[in-house]
Motif scaffolding. Structure first.
Motif, PDB file in Angstrom:
ATOM      1  N   GLU A  77      -7.884  11.758 -12.901  1.00 42.95           N
ATOM      2  CA  GLU A  77      -7.092  10.736 -12.035  1.00 42.95           C
ATOM      3  C   GLU A  77      -7.497   9.332 -12.746  1.00 42.95           C
ATOM      4  O   GLU A  77      -6.979   8.197 -12.282  1.00 42.95           O
ATOM      5  CB  GLU A  77      -7.363  10.750 -10.838  1.00 42.95           C
ATOM      6  CG  GLU A  77      -6.944  11.952 -10.059  1.00 42.95           C
ATOM      7  CD  GLU A  77      -7.179  12.084  -8.596  1.00 42.95           C
ATOM      8  OE1 GLU A  77      -6.110  12.055  -7.676  1.00 42.95           O
ATOM      9  OE2 GLU A  77      -8.346  12.191  -8.168  1.00 42.95           O
ATOM     10  N   ARG A  91      -6.309   6.141 -10.119  1.00 40.56           N
ATOM     11  CA  ARG A  91      -5.120   6.014  -9.388  1.00 40.56           C
ATOM     12  C   ARG A  91      -4.527   4.539  -9.462  1.00 40.56           C
ATOM     13  O   ARG A  91      -5.174   3.578  -9.595  1.00 40.56           O
ATOM     14  CB  ARG A  91      -5.130   6.481  -7.916  1.00 40.56           C
ATOM     15  CG  ARG A  91      -5.625   7.923  -7.761  1.00 40.56           C
ATOM     16  CD  ARG A  91      -5.993   8.178  -6.357  1.00 40.56           C
ATOM     17  NE  ARG A  91      -6.658   9.372  -5.930  1.00 40.56           N
ATOM     18  CZ  ARG A  91      -7.373   9.622  -4.904  1.00 40.56           C
ATOM     19  NH1 ARG A  91      -7.354   8.639  -3.953  1.00 40.56           N
ATOM     20  NH2 ARG A  91      -8.132  10.694  -4.735  1.00 40.56           N
ATOM     21  N   TYR A 142       2.834   9.963 -17.098  1.00 41.07           N
ATOM     22  CA  TYR A 142       3.044   9.668 -15.616  1.00 41.07           C
ATOM     23  C   TYR A 142       4.574  10.398 -15.481  1.00 41.07           C
ATOM     24  O   TYR A 142       5.253  10.152 -14.555  1.00 41.07           O
ATOM     25  CB  TYR A 142       3.279   8.376 -15.217  1.00 41.07           C
ATOM     26  CG  TYR A 142       1.886   7.619 -14.989  1.00 41.07           C
ATOM     27  CD1 TYR A 142       1.263   7.893 -13.795  1.00 41.07           C
ATOM     28  CD2 TYR A 142       1.087   6.836 -15.918  1.00 41.07           C
ATOM     29  CE1 TYR A 142      -0.056   7.537 -13.415  1.00 41.07           C
ATOM     30  CE2 TYR A 142      -0.148   6.423 -15.401  1.00 41.07           C
ATOM     31  CZ  TYR A 142      -0.699   6.526 -14.334  1.00 41.07           C
ATOM     32  OH  TYR A 142      -1.986   6.235 -14.108  1.00 41.07           O
ATOM     33  N   THR A 145       6.471  11.477 -11.987  1.00 40.88           N
ATOM     34  CA  THR A 145       5.907  11.095 -10.807  1.00 40.88           C
ATOM     35  C   THR A 145       6.584   9.725 -10.650  1.00 40.88           C
ATOM     36  O   THR A 145       7.468   9.109 -11.227  1.00 40.88           O
ATOM     37  CB  THR A 145       4.304  10.525 -11.313  1.00 40.88           C
ATOM     38  OG1 THR A 145       4.348   9.172 -12.002  1.00 40.88           O
ATOM     39  CG2 THR A 145       3.372  11.462 -11.710  1.00 40.88           C
ATOM     40  N   THR A 146       6.179   9.007  -9.407  1.00 42.67           N
ATOM     41  CA  THR A 146       7.006   7.780  -9.090  1.00 42.67           C
ATOM     42  C   THR A 146       6.854   6.341  -9.806  1.00 42.67           C
ATOM     43  O   THR A 146       7.551   5.668  -9.993  1.00 42.67           O
ATOM     44  CB  THR A 146       6.546   7.243  -7.622  1.00 42.67           C
ATOM     45  OG1 THR A 146       5.304   7.154  -7.397  1.00 42.67           O
ATOM     46  CG2 THR A 146       7.046   8.334  -6.688  1.00 42.67           C
ATOM     47  N   HIS A 148       6.435   6.675 -13.241  1.00 39.67           N
ATOM     48  CA  HIS A 148       7.265   7.044 -14.724  1.00 39.67           C
ATOM     49  C   HIS A 148       8.311   5.907 -14.842  1.00 39.67           C
ATOM     50  O   HIS A 148       8.257   5.485 -15.960  1.00 39.67           O
ATOM     51  CB  HIS A 148       7.742   8.433 -14.599  1.00 39.67           C
ATOM     52  CG  HIS A 148       8.290   8.827 -15.986  1.00 39.67           C
ATOM     53  ND1 HIS A 148       9.734   8.798 -16.026  1.00 39.67           N
ATOM     54  CD2 HIS A 148       7.807   9.135 -17.156  1.00 39.67           C
ATOM     55  CE1 HIS A 148      10.222   8.958 -17.373  1.00 39.67           C
ATOM     56  NE2 HIS A 148       8.874   9.396 -17.832  1.00 39.67           N
ATOM     57  N   ARG A 292      -3.521   6.357  -1.178  1.00 31.63           N
ATOM     58  CA  ARG A 292      -1.969   6.352  -0.930  1.00 31.63           C
ATOM     59  C   ARG A 292      -1.718   5.104  -0.069  1.00 31.63           C
ATOM     60  O   ARG A 292      -2.517   4.573   0.629  1.00 31.63           O
ATOM     61  CB  ARG A 292      -1.505   7.607  -0.301  1.00 31.63           C
ATOM     62  CG  ARG A 292      -2.022   7.857   1.029  1.00 31.63           C
ATOM     63  CD  ARG A 292      -1.539   9.024   1.807  1.00 31.63           C
ATOM     64  NE  ARG A 292      -1.855   9.181   3.089  1.00 31.63           N
ATOM     65  CZ  ARG A 292      -1.595   8.424   4.424  1.00 31.63           C
ATOM     66  NH1 ARG A 292      -0.799   7.688   4.188  1.00 31.63           N
ATOM     67  NH2 ARG A 292      -2.093   8.863   5.454  1.00 31.63           N
TER      68      ARG A 292
END
Length: 591
Positions: A77, A91, A142, A145-146, A148, A292
């Protein structure tokens, strides 16, 4: 758990020590190379061989080593890593198509790094610091994933970003006017300057603007730039509570049509401003983990509680608590300091402050907009600024921490403490026993004062001021440059020290949470005659002081049901109208 070893390069001085870290390392003594000399002449610590004994940490004379376990986050990560034993970020937040997202966490945990990466200013190396990073590798990493699509736009040059920098004081070095600086962002300067209230200063050179005006100029330039993603790094710095709310309203309007990311340490402002937030936890200068996204109320309550339920991580030992009712008003019979009415005449400004008194063990906040004379009043009491009329109390011993700090000597904080040890006006035992651990100064005791960050220098200055026995402590904006954790820790410490020593303190500040925790009473300053004069009144009990301040600002606060922290009401809401009619702008109405 993943063990990481951090070497703070700015503190490591291998030519001034005996390499105690390598000499006493038990793994080295068994014949293996756990701590060796690197290509720069400084140690390299093998995270694979390290057994986590902590001996090198305690033996290092410069406190330059950290051995830590990273909860939850693992090597897969890692977003960015600064060298073998350098800081690493885990992250990233995913910016939504519109709305405002906040980043909340301690200093040194990677918030500004995350902003630079999302803005495309810095390419993340994904943990491989040995190679030059490329956007193609980031886009591939990525995929699915969101993030990208976001990085794909950056790689293609299709994402327009506008960044408000963290350190706005550097802007003053540019040889141009405020209007020209804002226009250089590529948009129209006049509407942007008007939106932040800086139109009257448009023709002024940047070098003549105050810190707050430089902040407004930087925000105006960012707003004037046409972009898809706007990133604001600490937009409330140097601003008073009036301008903070004005900027918050402006950014909220921007968030209705654009994507906005904001780093902010004023929790009341961030709560009012953002729709959601990511928390950051970790160890300053070592690692940072981004959580998150959470709804704004949940994010701040989690931050105050110090426990992430989803990740089973506790990052604060004790939760931060607030009270819904004001402190009991102090009886003025036990006054330790009394001051007469004071006035100060300037060519274009006149300050008048009414007479008042401070009780023993009482901390009084000084609040109000900028340019109303708060700092001038404190300087008059400190004997730095002579008043035009009135005489400050002469028989009162005073310890003064000024608003603007500058370290002029290369001495470290420990050396400064040693030099003051023989001074009868300095309490070295109090400094070492309470102030150094209370303000988390242990790790910077041997760092030269000019090399300290703004927050570290601020904490050092407050500690030195509180270590001088005095009847009155004058602290001008002690929360400047501090993150939210440091602000609340300092607020509790100031209040505790004043009560314990049975002295009094005057504290100038703009952070509502800080004032709520630290203060027993308030002095309220207001602008008169269209800014040509300032009026200081009080001290008032907290309830009356807050009502006076917020009535002038035209805003009300409510209390969060879970943490009792202050929250700004939406203008025109039922609760806002109810509190205005009751005349209670901050605390719960008396039953």
């Amino acid at each position: 758990m993943s063990r990481i070893a951090i070497l703070l390069n700015d503190r490591c001085h291998p030519k001034e020590c005996q390499w105690e870290c390598a000499e006493y390392c038990p793994v080295n003594r068994m014949g293996q190379a756990c701590i060796v000399e690197g290509p720069t002449g400084k140690p390299i610590i093998s995270e694979t061989l390290c057994i986590g004994c902590g001996i090198c940490i305690h033996k290092c004379p410069f406190d330059a080593i950290k051995i830590l376990n990273t909860p939850e986050a693992d090597e897969s990560e890692i977003v960015h890593r600064y060298g073998y034993n350098g800081f690493r970020l885990y992250r990233l937040p995913a910016p939504p198509s519109q709305g405002i997202t906040g980043l909340l966490g301690p200093n040194g945990t990677g918030k500004s790094t995350a902003l630079r990466i999302l803005a495309g200013v810095e390419i993340p190396n994904l943990g491989d610091y040995t190679k030059r990073p490329e956007w193609e590798a980031v886009v591939e990493h990525y995929r699915g994933t969101t993030l990208h699509a976001h990085f794909q736009k950056i790689a293609r040059g299709e994402l327009r970003t506008a960044v408000k920098p963290q350190y706005v004081d550097r802007i003053a070095e540019e040889p141009t006017t405020a209007e020209a600086y804002v226009a250089a962002g590529g948009g129209e300067a006049a509407p942007a300057l008007e939106s932040v209230g800086l139109s009257a200063r448009a023709e002024r050179p940047l070098s003549e603007l105050s810190g707050g005006e430089l902040q407004l100029a930087a925000i105006a330039r960012t707003l004037a730039t046409e972009a898809d993603l706007y990133l604001f790094d600490e937009p409330s710095g140097y601003l008073d509570i009036v301008h903070r709310l004005q900027i918050a309203r402006t950014l909220r309007r921007l968030g209705e049509r654009k994507s906005v990311l904001v780093i902010e340490h004023d929790l009341a402002l961030l709560d009012y401003l953002a729709d959601q937030a990511h928390l950051l936890y970790g160890e300053s200068s070592a690692f940072g983990v981004i959580t998150r996204a959470m709804p704004m109320r949940t994010a701040i309550n989690t931050y105050l509680q110090g426990y992430l339920r989803e990740e089973n991580v506790r990052f604060r030992t004790d939760p931060i608590r607030f009270v819904a009712h004001p402190p009991k008003p102090t009886t003025r019979l036990d006054a330790i300091v009394s001051f007469p009415a004071l006035e100060k005449e300037f060519p274009k400004f006149h300050l008048s402050v009414g007479a008042g008194s401070l009780a023993r063990g009482e901390t009084v906040g000084i609040v109000g907009p900028n340019a109303t004379g708060k700092t001038t009043f404190v300087r008059m009491l400190a004997g730095v600024e002579p008043p035009s009329r009135g005489v400050p109390p002469a028989a009162v011993t005073i310890s003064y921490k000024p608003q603007y700090l500058r370290a002029t000597h290369r001495a470290s904080l420990r050396e400064r403490m040693g030099a003051l040890a023989a001074d009868p006006t300095f309490d070295g035992a109090l400094f070492e026993r309470d102030l150094v651990p209370g303000l988390h100064l242990d790790e910077v005791l041997d760092v030269a004062l000019p090399d300290l960050s703004g927050g570290e220098l601020q904490r050092a200055a407050v500690a030195l001021a509180l270590a001088r026995p005095a009847q009155l402590y004058l602290l001008d904006e002690p929360s400047a440059y501090l993150d939210a954790d440091e602000r609340m820790s300092m607020a509790r410490l100031i209040r505790r020290q004043v009560e314990r020593q049975a002295m009094s303190a005057l504290v100038v500040d703009h952070d509502v949470y800080f004032l709520d925790i630290a203060c027993d009473a308030l002095m309220v300053f207001s602008s008169q005659d269209a800014g040509a004069a300032g009026l200081g009144e009080g001290p008032f009990p907290m309830r009356e002081g807050m009502n006076r301040l917020l009535r002038n600002i035209d805003i009300t606060f409510r209390r969060d049901a879970e943490t009792l922290r202050p929250r700004i009401n939406q203008e025109g809401s039922a609760l806002d109208r109810e509190q205005r009619s009751a005349g209670e702008y901050y605390y719960e109405p008396l039953s």
